[in-house]
Enzyme design. Structure first.
Site, PDB file in Angstrom:
ATOM      1  N   LYS A  64       7.694  11.372  -1.574  1.00  0.00           N
ATOM      2  CA  LYS A  64       8.418  12.270  -0.665  1.00  0.00           C
ATOM      3  C   LYS A  64       9.330  12.995  -1.647  1.00  0.00           C
ATOM      4  CE  LYS A  64       8.751   8.727   3.168  1.00  0.00           C
ATOM      5  NZ  LYS A  64       9.428   7.932   4.048  1.00  0.00           N
ATOM      6  N   ARG A  86      -0.148  -0.827   1.244  1.00  0.00           N
ATOM      7  CA  ARG A  86       1.136  -0.945   1.756  1.00  0.00           C
ATOM      8  C   ARG A  86       1.825  -2.108   1.108  1.00  0.00           C
ATOM      9  NH1 ARG A  86       3.090   2.127   6.089  1.00  0.00           N
ATOM     10  NH2 ARG A  86       4.336   0.316   6.913  1.00  0.00           N
ATOM     11  N   THR A 123       9.564  -0.912   4.190  1.00  0.00           N
ATOM     12  CA  THR A 123      10.209   0.267   4.747  1.00  0.00           C
ATOM     13  C   THR A 123      11.636   0.283   4.141  1.00  0.00           C
ATOM     14  OG1 THR A 123       8.912   0.126   6.669  1.00  0.00           O
ATOM     15  CG2 THR A 123      10.687   1.688   6.761  1.00  0.00           C
ATOM     16  N   ARG A 146       8.967   0.532  -3.632  1.00  0.00           N
ATOM     17  CA  ARG A 146      10.103   0.749  -3.070  1.00  0.00           C
ATOM     18  C   ARG A 146      11.337  -0.236  -3.678  1.00  0.00           C
ATOM     19  NH1 ARG A 146       7.936   1.432   2.910  1.00  0.00           N
ATOM     20  NH2 ARG A 146       7.658   3.724   3.171  1.00  0.00           N
ATOM     21  N   HIS A 203       5.590   7.544   1.621  1.00  0.00           N
ATOM     22  CA  HIS A 203       4.812   7.371   2.989  1.00  0.00           C
ATOM     23  C   HIS A 203       3.466   6.815   2.602  1.00  0.00           C
ATOM     24  CE1 HIS A 203       2.834   7.782   6.746  1.00  0.00           C
ATOM     25  NE2 HIS A 203       1.916   8.052   6.262  1.00  0.00           N
TER      26      HIS A 203
HETATM   27  P1  ATP Z   1       6.083   5.305   6.033  1.00  0.00           P
HETATM   28  O1  ATP Z   1       5.539   5.675   7.292  1.00  0.00           O
HETATM   29  O2  ATP Z   1       7.075   6.734   5.578  1.00  0.00           O
HETATM   30  O3  ATP Z   1       5.309   4.855   5.260  1.00  0.00           O
HETATM   31  P2  ATP Z   1       6.991   3.004   7.216  1.00  0.00           P
HETATM   32  O4  ATP Z   1       5.646   2.877   7.664  1.00  0.00           O
HETATM   33  O5  ATP Z   1       7.555   1.951   6.435  1.00  0.00           O
HETATM   34  O6  ATP Z   1       7.159   4.277   6.214  1.00  0.00           O
HETATM   35  P3  ATP Z   1       8.070   3.949   9.512  1.00  0.00           P
HETATM   36  O7  ATP Z   1       8.432   2.943  10.521  1.00  0.00           O
HETATM   37  O8  ATP Z   1       6.887   4.452   9.718  1.00  0.00           O
HETATM   38  O9  ATP Z   1       8.104   3.244   8.179  1.00  0.00           O
HETATM   39  O10 ATP Z   1       9.254   4.928   9.301  1.00  0.00           O
HETATM   40  C1  ATP Z   1       9.010   6.296   8.661  1.00  0.00           C
HETATM   41  C2  ATP Z   1       9.955   6.734   7.875  1.00  0.00           C
HETATM   42  O11 ATP Z   1      11.088   7.082   8.642  1.00  0.00           O
HETATM   43  C3  ATP Z   1      10.600   5.415   6.827  1.00  0.00           C
HETATM   44  O12 ATP Z   1       9.816   5.578   5.504  1.00  0.00           O
HETATM   45  C4  ATP Z   1      11.862   6.103   6.414  1.00  0.00           C
HETATM   46  O13 ATP Z   1      11.752   7.071   5.510  1.00  0.00           O
HETATM   47  C5  ATP Z   1      12.407   6.411   7.578  1.00  0.00           C
HETATM   48  N1  ATP Z   1      13.119   5.641   8.568  1.00  0.00           N
HETATM   49  C6  ATP Z   1      12.651   4.582   9.289  1.00  0.00           C
HETATM   50  N2  ATP Z   1      13.961   3.708   9.933  1.00  0.00           N
HETATM   51  C7  ATP Z   1      14.793   4.750   9.604  1.00  0.00           C
HETATM   52  C8  ATP Z   1      16.206   4.650  10.168  1.00  0.00           C
HETATM   53  N3  ATP Z   1      16.593   3.411  10.885  1.00  0.00           N
HETATM   54  N4  ATP Z   1      17.114   5.647   9.572  1.00  0.00           N
HETATM   55  C9  ATP Z   1      16.388   6.511   8.623  1.00  0.00           C
HETATM   56  N5  ATP Z   1      15.385   6.710   8.294  1.00  0.00           N
HETATM   57  C10 ATP Z   1      14.608   5.840   8.886  1.00  0.00           C
HETATM   58 MG    MG Z   2       4.859   4.460   9.180  1.00  0.00          MG
END
Ligand code: ATP
Ligand code: MG
Length: 195
Positions: free
Chosen positions: A21, A132, A138, A149, A172
Site C-alpha cells: 500500500k 497471510r 490486520t 505488519r 493487502h
Molecule cells: P487486507 O484485505 O488489506 O489484506 P485484511 O484482510 O487483513 O487486510 P480487511 O478486514 O480485509 O483486513 O480490511 C481491509 C483493510 O481495511 C485493512 O487492511 C485495513 O487497512 C483497513 N481497515 C480494517 N478495519 C479498519 C478499521 N476499523 N479502521 C480503519 N481501517 C480499517
Molecule cells: Mg481483506
C-alpha cells in the site's frame, strides 16, 4: 498417476495477490517486503508499480454488508480490549457499525489512490495462507513480531478512525481462493503473469 500429477501441479500453482500500500512504498519498504516472500520460497509470477484510480480500488474492496460491518467492528473490538467507551454518534457521527464501515471504506479508497502501489502475484503451495501468515494480523499493534505488519507497523483502528483515515498496515493480501482469483484478474492482464 495422471490424476496425481494434475493435483501436484494444482497445489504447486496456487496463486495470490499482494499489494504494497502507499504507506509501505513511501517508507521505502518495497525491497524488504518482497524479500520476505522470496525467502519463504514463494515465486513471483507478476510484478508492477501503479498509481490506482478510484474505480479500480472500489472494485477491489468488497461491498457486502458482512465485510463493511467487519471494518466497523474492528474498532469496537479494539475499544473493548482497551476498556475505552466509544459513542458512535458523538465520536464518529454515525448511528451504527455499518455506517462506520462505509466511512472507513471511503477512507481506504482515498488512501489507496493517494500514492503508488506495488502489485505482486505470488505462486507456491498454499500461497494464500502462507502469505497471510507472513503478513500478520490486520490490526498492526496485535500483529506478531516476525510478521511484516508486526515488525514494521504499529497502528490501531481507534487512532486511525479518530484521525479520519484507514489503518496503515502496509500490505493487502487476498484472504481466500475466491478473493485471490478475483483480485489477480482485476490487477493483472493474462499476459502480465508468468506461466
Ligand atoms: P487486507 O484485505 O488489506 O489484506 P485484511 O484482510 O487483513 O487486510 P480487511 O478486514 O480485509 O483486513 O480490511 C481491509 C483493510 O481495511 C485493512 O487492511 C485495513 O487497512 C483497513 N481497515 C480494517 N478495519 C479498519 C478499521 N476499523 N479502521 C480503519 N481501517 C480499517
Ligand atoms: Mg481483506
Amino acid at each position: 498417476m495422471k490424476k496425481n500429477q494434475r493435483l501436484i501441479a494444482e497445489i504447486k500453482k496456487e496463486r495470490t495477490l499482494v499489494l504494497i500500500k502507499p504507506d509501505g512504498v513511501e517508507r521505502g519498504l518495497i525491497g524488504e517486503i518482497i524479500s520476505r516472500f522470496e525467502r519463504a520460497g514463494l515465486r513471483i509470477v507478476g510484478l508492477g508499480i501503479v498509481k490506482p484510480n478510484k474505480n479500480l480500488i472500489d472494485k477491489h474492496y468488497p461491498k457486502t454488508k458482512e465485510w463493511i460491518e467487519n471494518l466497523g467492528n474492528n474498532l469496537l473490538k479494539t475499544a473493548e480490549e482497551l476498556k475505552l467507551k466509544v459513542d458512535l454518534k458523538k465520536d464518529y457521527g454515525v448511528s451504527n457499525v455499518y455506517e462506520l464501515g462505509l466511512k472507513i471504506r471511503e477512507w481506504l479508497i482515498n488512501f489507496m489512490c493517494s500514492g503508488a502501489v506495488v502489485k505482486i502475484a505470488l505462486e507456491g503451495p498454499h500461497a494464500i495462507s502462507v502469505v497471510r501468515k507472513l503478513v500478520g494480523k490486520t490490526i498492526p499493534y496485535l500483529a506478531e513480531p516476525g510478521t511484516i505488519r508486526g515488525d514494521y507497523s504499529i497502528d490501531s483502528p481507534l487512532l486511525a478512525n479518530l484521525e479520519n483515515r484507514p489503518i496503515k498496515n502496509l500490505i493487502h493480501a487476498s484472504g481466500n481462493k475466491e478473493e485471490a482469483d478475483y483480485e489477480l484478474k482485476l490487477w493483472f492482464k493474462k499476459d502480465e503473469l508468468i506461466d
